[in-house]
Design a protein around this motif. Sequence first.
Motif, PDB file in Angstrom:
ATOM      1  N   VAL A   1      50.782  13.993  17.955  1.00 21.71           N
ATOM      2  CA  VAL A   1      51.565  12.820  17.785  1.00 21.71           C
ATOM      3  C   VAL A   1      50.698  11.915  16.876  1.00 21.71           C
ATOM      4  O   VAL A   1      49.631  11.544  17.227  1.00 21.71           O
ATOM      5  N   LEU A   2      51.186  11.725  15.710  1.00 22.42           N
ATOM      6  CA  LEU A   2      50.432  10.982  14.762  1.00 22.42           C
ATOM      7  C   LEU A   2      50.935   9.795  14.337  1.00 22.42           C
ATOM      8  O   LEU A   2      52.136   9.335  14.672  1.00 22.42           O
ATOM      9  N   PRO A   3      50.064   8.786  13.917  1.00 25.52           N
ATOM     10  CA  PRO A   3      50.312   7.401  13.358  1.00 25.52           C
ATOM     11  C   PRO A   3      51.583   7.498  12.289  1.00 25.52           C
ATOM     12  O   PRO A   3      51.447   8.262  11.402  1.00 25.52           O
ATOM     13  N   ALA A   4      52.667   6.568  12.502  1.00 27.63           N
ATOM     14  CA  ALA A   4      53.667   6.697  11.321  1.00 27.63           C
ATOM     15  C   ALA A   4      53.211   6.246  10.008  1.00 27.63           C
ATOM     16  O   ALA A   4      53.581   6.463   9.122  1.00 27.63           O
ATOM     17  N   GLU A   5      51.976   5.160  10.109  1.00 28.42           N
ATOM     18  CA  GLU A   5      51.629   5.019   8.745  1.00 28.42           C
ATOM     19  C   GLU A   5      51.215   6.051   7.892  1.00 28.42           C
ATOM     20  O   GLU A   5      51.059   5.855   6.549  1.00 28.42           O
ATOM     21  N   TRP A   6      50.587   7.206   8.464  1.00 29.49           N
ATOM     22  CA  TRP A   6      50.339   8.220   7.569  1.00 29.49           C
ATOM     23  C   TRP A   6      51.444   8.714   6.924  1.00 29.49           C
ATOM     24  O   TRP A   6      51.331   9.683   5.745  1.00 29.49           O
TER      25      TRP A   6
ATOM     26  N   GLY B   1      39.760   8.570  14.234  1.00 27.44           N
ATOM     27  CA  GLY B   1      40.141   8.213  15.833  1.00 27.44           C
ATOM     28  C   GLY B   1      41.275   9.184  16.305  1.00 27.44           C
ATOM     29  O   GLY B   1      41.247   9.438  17.523  1.00 27.44           O
ATOM     30  N   VAL B   2      41.893   9.922  15.238  1.00 30.44           N
ATOM     31  CA  VAL B   2      43.043  10.679  15.804  1.00 30.44           C
ATOM     32  C   VAL B   2      42.897  12.255  15.595  1.00 30.44           C
ATOM     33  O   VAL B   2      42.484  12.642  14.547  1.00 30.44           O
ATOM     34  N   GLU B   3      43.069  12.822  16.689  1.00 23.70           N
ATOM     35  CA  GLU B   3      42.584  14.516  16.817  1.00 23.70           C
ATOM     36  C   GLU B   3      44.002  15.256  16.305  1.00 23.70           C
ATOM     37  O   GLU B   3      44.927  14.693  16.775  1.00 23.70           O
ATOM     38  N   VAL B   4      43.725  16.149  15.406  1.00 26.63           N
ATOM     39  CA  VAL B   4      44.859  17.035  15.044  1.00 26.63           C
ATOM     40  C   VAL B   4      44.536  18.478  15.434  1.00 26.63           C
ATOM     41  O   VAL B   4      43.412  18.821  15.202  1.00 26.63           O
ATOM     42  N   ARG B   5      45.546  19.182  16.059  1.00 25.90           N
ATOM     43  CA  ARG B   5      45.382  20.397  16.261  1.00 25.90           C
ATOM     44  C   ARG B   5      46.248  21.465  15.373  1.00 25.90           C
ATOM     45  O   ARG B   5      47.477  21.062  14.983  1.00 25.90           O
ATOM     46  N   ALA B   6      45.573  22.219  14.827  1.00 26.91           N
ATOM     47  CA  ALA B   6      46.350  23.303  13.890  1.00 26.91           C
ATOM     48  C   ALA B   6      46.084  24.642  14.363  1.00 26.91           C
ATOM     49  O   ALA B   6      45.079  25.044  14.564  1.00 26.91           O
ATOM     50  N   HIS B   7      47.190  25.585  14.421  1.00 27.72           N
ATOM     51  CA  HIS B   7      47.277  26.917  15.090  1.00 27.72           C
ATOM     52  C   HIS B   7      47.520  27.718  13.720  1.00 27.72           C
ATOM     53  O   HIS B   7      48.635  27.724  13.170  1.00 27.72           O
TER      54      HIS B   7
END
Length: 336
Positions: free
Chosen positions: A243-248, A296-302
């Motif tokens: 779940v990521l910020p819409a600003e991106w 400060g936002v973690e992202v997971r990539a598979h």
Amino acid sequence: MASISLSGVTKRFGPVTAVDDLQLDVQDGEFFVLLGPSGAGKTTTLRLVAGIERPDEGRVLMNGEDITDMPPAQRDCAFVFQQYSLYPHLTVFDNIAFPLRSPMRRTPPAEIKQRVERVAQTLHIENKLHRKATALSGGEMQRVAIGRALVREPRVFLMDEPLSSLDAQLREELRVELKRLQRQSGATVLYVTHDQVEATTLADRIAILEHGRIQQVGTPLQVYEDPQSLHVAQRLGAPAINVLPAEWFEGSGPPRATHVAIRPEDVAVGAGNGPSHFDVIECSLVKHLVVAERSGVEVRAHTRMDQALHPGAPVRLSFPPDRCLFFDASGQRLPV
């Protein structure tokens, strides 16, 4: 077997509404799973179908017949509980045979023997029939509990997290067994769990339940790929959806979007610096998982990689627009 319908069913316990205006249709011969956290109303729903609880509002139907006021004994539902609920002083044979000896289902001894032995063979416990229930392992006791339900050949099986108290290997083994048995028998099964692995491997269809209300119904793949709310999107998937910020994503999504979600397998991974620069937190080649952080936002990539990225190393992550899901401030899905 039988179909089950709950129409506008509400059940309250004092000030708590356990089930709230529930609309549910389970087809004849379907393996249907209710998935939700503790307190979502899953067990109460099973008890309403079984007749153990009576709804404050709404109707319960089986094969189109209104059974709301029908006593539990006349509904022909078999309940399998989380705990084994066996009779410790009885043998495995007598535990399985118990329903066939009840006054309502008095069955000739020869037929009881035949049916118990057939069920025991199906569940691979035929060599345990003369043991006391207390002499069994946890997995064997749960097989006996399932066998006691199977031997009745009821119209509907109701299963309340029957595998949750078993260890991981036994859970996997019995998941396969349950699905095989259901396919062979064509039984109607209403199964509740908080475990998304159980739900997605067993279910023909899933209902996501939260605070006594159904959030979405569909096949496991439909619910996974096309969630109608952020809550539903977060219920399925391991690793969990990002779940990521819409600003991106300014200019590439609906203007009302406040959250953008993307599955880890849809995140593209590259090496080095760039406009989508992230810092690696951890990288597992065994799990094909990269966890990175930005602002400060973690992202997971598979993703499959030839060599591991070291913690602190820079990495580029990109998010294909056609794989992004957009949600408004209330968590409802927005069309693109």
